[in-house]
Design a protein around this motif. Structure first.
Motif, short mmCIF file in Angstrom:
data_model
loop_
_atom_site.label_atom_id
_atom_site.label_comp_id
_atom_site.label_asym_id
_atom_site.label_seq_id
_atom_site.Cartn_x
_atom_site.Cartn_y
_atom_site.Cartn_z
N VAL A 1 -30.08 37.98 14.18
CA VAL A 1 -29.85 37.16 12.99
C VAL A 1 -30.73 35.92 13.05
O VAL A 1 -30.74 35.19 14.06
N HIS A 2 -31.47 35.67 11.98
CA HIS A 2 -32.31 34.48 11.86
C HIS A 2 -31.71 33.60 10.77
O HIS A 2 -31.55 34.04 9.63
N LYS A 3 -31.40 32.37 11.13
CA LYS A 3 -30.89 31.43 10.14
C LYS A 3 -32.06 30.78 9.42
O LYS A 3 -32.91 30.14 10.05
N LEU A 4 -32.11 30.94 8.10
CA LEU A 4 -33.19 30.38 7.30
C LEU A 4 -32.61 29.58 6.15
O LEU A 4 -31.52 29.89 5.64
N ARG B 1 -28.70 34.01 6.26
CA ARG B 1 -28.95 34.77 7.48
C ARG B 1 -29.88 35.93 7.14
O ARG B 1 -29.61 36.70 6.22
N MET B 2 -30.96 36.04 7.89
CA MET B 2 -31.90 37.14 7.69
C MET B 2 -31.80 38.11 8.86
O MET B 2 -31.81 37.69 10.02
N VAL B 3 -31.72 39.39 8.55
CA VAL B 3 -31.70 40.44 9.57
C VAL B 3 -32.81 41.41 9.25
O VAL B 3 -32.92 41.88 8.10
N THR C 1 -23.37 49.24 -1.68
CA THR C 1 -22.52 49.70 -0.58
C THR C 1 -22.09 48.54 0.31
O THR C 1 -20.95 48.50 0.79
N TYR C 2 -23.01 47.58 0.49
CA TYR C 2 -22.73 46.41 1.33
C TYR C 2 -22.91 45.15 0.47
O TYR C 2 -24.00 44.55 0.45
N PRO C 3 -21.89 44.75 -0.28
CA PRO C 3 -22.03 43.65 -1.25
C PRO C 3 -22.33 42.30 -0.62
O PRO C 3 -22.66 41.35 -1.34
N THR C 4 -22.23 42.17 0.69
CA THR C 4 -22.59 40.90 1.33
C THR C 4 -24.10 40.67 1.34
O THR C 4 -24.55 39.55 1.59
N ILE C 5 -24.88 41.71 1.08
CA ILE C 5 -26.34 41.57 1.03
C ILE C 5 -26.71 40.84 -0.26
O ILE C 5 -26.42 41.30 -1.35
N HIS D 1 -25.01 32.41 4.49
CA HIS D 1 -24.69 31.95 5.84
C HIS D 1 -23.18 31.81 6.04
O HIS D 1 -22.68 32.01 7.15
N GLN D 2 -22.46 31.51 4.97
CA GLN D 2 -21.02 31.31 5.10
C GLN D 2 -20.25 32.61 5.21
O GLN D 2 -19.04 32.61 5.43
N CYS D 3 -20.95 33.74 5.03
CA CYS D 3 -20.26 35.04 5.06
C CYS D 3 -19.69 35.30 6.46
O CYS D 3 -20.40 35.24 7.46
N ASN D 4 -18.39 35.60 6.52
CA ASN D 4 -17.72 35.82 7.80
C ASN D 4 -17.64 37.29 8.20
O ASN D 4 -17.10 37.61 9.26
N ASP D 5 -18.13 38.17 7.32
CA ASP D 5 -18.01 39.61 7.58
C ASP D 5 -19.13 40.16 8.44
O ASP D 5 -19.16 41.35 8.75
N ILE D 6 -20.10 39.32 8.81
CA ILE D 6 -21.27 39.80 9.52
C ILE D 6 -21.00 39.79 11.02
O ILE D 6 -20.90 38.74 11.64
N SER D 7 -20.87 40.96 11.58
CA SER D 7 -20.74 41.12 13.03
C SER D 7 -21.86 42.04 13.50
O SER D 7 -22.55 42.67 12.69
#
Length: 458
Positions: free
Chosen positions: A261-264, A276-278, A208-212, A293-299
């Motif tokens: 959001v945690h940057k790892l 990015r870890m959520v 459902t959320y392919p950015t994962i 991390h480069q994904c721009n769709d994360i708001s």
């Protein structure tokens, strides 16, 4: 006059420093090599002298090896120096004061040093784990330098000081954590149906959320499923999640981290990449999702939408897992075996490790004092016998079968059996048994039906 014990001085940190061998090559610029030094208030000349001596040792030993970084431990009467080349030209050095006992004879005090209490591999692992934790939070040293071409060294120094001063203050000595040394984790055994429900839930979420990109599913503080993370970095990631989310008794006490959001930096296929870890904590369950991390769709709205979509399903899964574990016979593997490990020799301790997944099954206590009931010399014996993942050749095929039996001077028996990518240890205390008796007792434990997979009924 007999020597009378006066007081015991435990192992403590004399210094910890990080340096780069390619910096400060000109005379008078040696201080440029220093990237971090603890304690901070030591005179500069002492820092330069310590680093120069460490570099001299590494340069000398490299003349006898094909690859650099062969110098790992230096022993003196009063100190043990542990060295780790984390990256090309970057060295971490931990210097420990050897534990000692102050004795008195004829009214004169003198120290008796107990170097045998320090296990080289256990304390060197402290260095390795410290670097891996830093790399996960900040990236590699080289990445920091490359991202900041103008003032990379200064920024690296700032990051090292911010991380390592805090890390050193949290370090507990003496180190007696055999699980940190082996980097093994307890997995939660579920039946096939319940495990597949968890797996299908995560796969459906990713569709459902392919950015994962990946996920980590915890029940309380135990791993249920860990996606495609390599076992060698899962221990560090697991520790990070427990500490940052402040998970205690299955509950996340740090609710401010929810949807944050945690940057790892995670090692993926041999390359360290930013993610990015959520975290989505619920009752008894914590689900961590990982995005490129480069994904721009994360708001923030996007993350809240995911949270709304999974909240009910996580609650249902947590409830069903709790119901499953409440049924007789469905507890942890530890509980299933406890009834069978008491014998004429008393309570028997065991540790079973899967070399490939680093899954661990044990009946060692699982609290902050979990190793307090094992003597330090027994932990050292296990560390001597344990085969570390980096010491194994993945191209050599299935490792040879081996069985080793050790009896300590204080009547502990440690039996190790290795084969088929499994390491099994049994620890028994007894003053009477013969070698044959101990072999039979260890065989009884080894032959029990140890559930070594994800499923509890495997």
């Amino acid at each position: 006059m007999h020597n009378l014990p006066r007081r015991k001085v435990d192992v403590n940190i004399r210094s910890l420093y990080i340096f780069n061998t390619t910096y400060g090559l000109k005379e008078g610029e040696e201080k440029e090599k220093i990237l971090f030094y603890h304690p901070k208030d030591i005179e500069l000349n002492t820092k330069i002298s310590d680093i120069g001596l460490s570099q001299a040792f590494t340069t000398f030993t490299d003349t006898f090896t094909d690859e650099s970084g062969g110098c790992e431990v230096i022993h003196t009467e009063k100190t043990v120096q542990l060295l780790y080349q984390a990256e090309p030209n970057f060295w971490l050095v931990l210097v420990l004061n050897v534990p000692k006992e102050m004795l008195a004879k004829d009214g004169i005090d003198y120290p008796e040093y107990h170097a045998y209490e320090l296990h080289d591999d256990i304390y060197r692992r402290v260095l390795v784990m410290a670097y891996e934790r830093f790399r996960m939070e900040e990236g590699t040293f080289q990445m920091i330098l490359q991202e900041n071409p103008e003032n990379g060294r200064e920024i690296l120094i700032e990051k090292l000081e911010e991380f390592f001063f805090k890390y050193i203050s949290s370090l507990k000595l003496p180190v007696d954590d055999i699980f940190g040394f082996t980097r093994t984790l307890q997995y939660l055994p579920l039946d096939k149906f319940l495990f597949l429900r968890v797996h299908n839930f995560i796969e459906s979420l990713k569709s459902t959320y392919p950015t994962i990109m990946d996920s980590l599913f915890l029940y309380k503080d135990t791993v249920v499923t860990c996606g495609r993370f390599h076992s060698s970095q899962l221990y560090t990631l697991h520790q990070y999640v427990l500490e940052r989310l402040k998970i205690q008794n299955g509950e996340c006490s740090n609710r401010e981290t929810m949807h944050s959001v945690h940057k790892l930096y995670i090692n993926s296929n041999g390359t360290v990449e930013p993610y990015r870890m959520v975290a989505y904590p619920s009752t008894q369950v914590t689900l961590c999702l990982f995005f490129k991390h480069q994904c721009n769709d994360i708001s923030q709205q996007y993350l809240e939408d995911i949270g709304s979509a999974l909240s009910t399903q996580i609650y249902v899964l947590a409830r069903d897992i709790e119901d499953f574990l409440a049924k007789p016979g469905n507890g942890s593997v530890k509980n299933q075996l406890l009834a069978n490990t008491d014998s004429e020799y008393g309570a028997i301790k065991y540790l079973f490790v899967n070399d490939q997944s680093l899954k661990m099954i044990t009946n060692f206590d699982n609290d902050m004092q979990r190793n307090a009931n094992l003597a330090q010399n027994i932990l050292n014996v296990i560390a001597d016998l344990f085969t570390l993942p980096e010491d194994q050749d993945p191209t050599s095929g299935i490792p040879n079968q081996e069985e080793v039996m050790v009896k300590s001077t204080d009547d502990f028996w440690v039996v190790k059996r290795r084969g088929n990518w499994r390491q099994r240890f049994v620890i028994v205390f007894s003053t009477k048994p013969t070698l044959l008796d101990m072999t039979k007792e260890a065989e009884r434990i080894f032959d029990q039906d140890i559930k070594d997979g994800v499923f509890s009924d495997k």
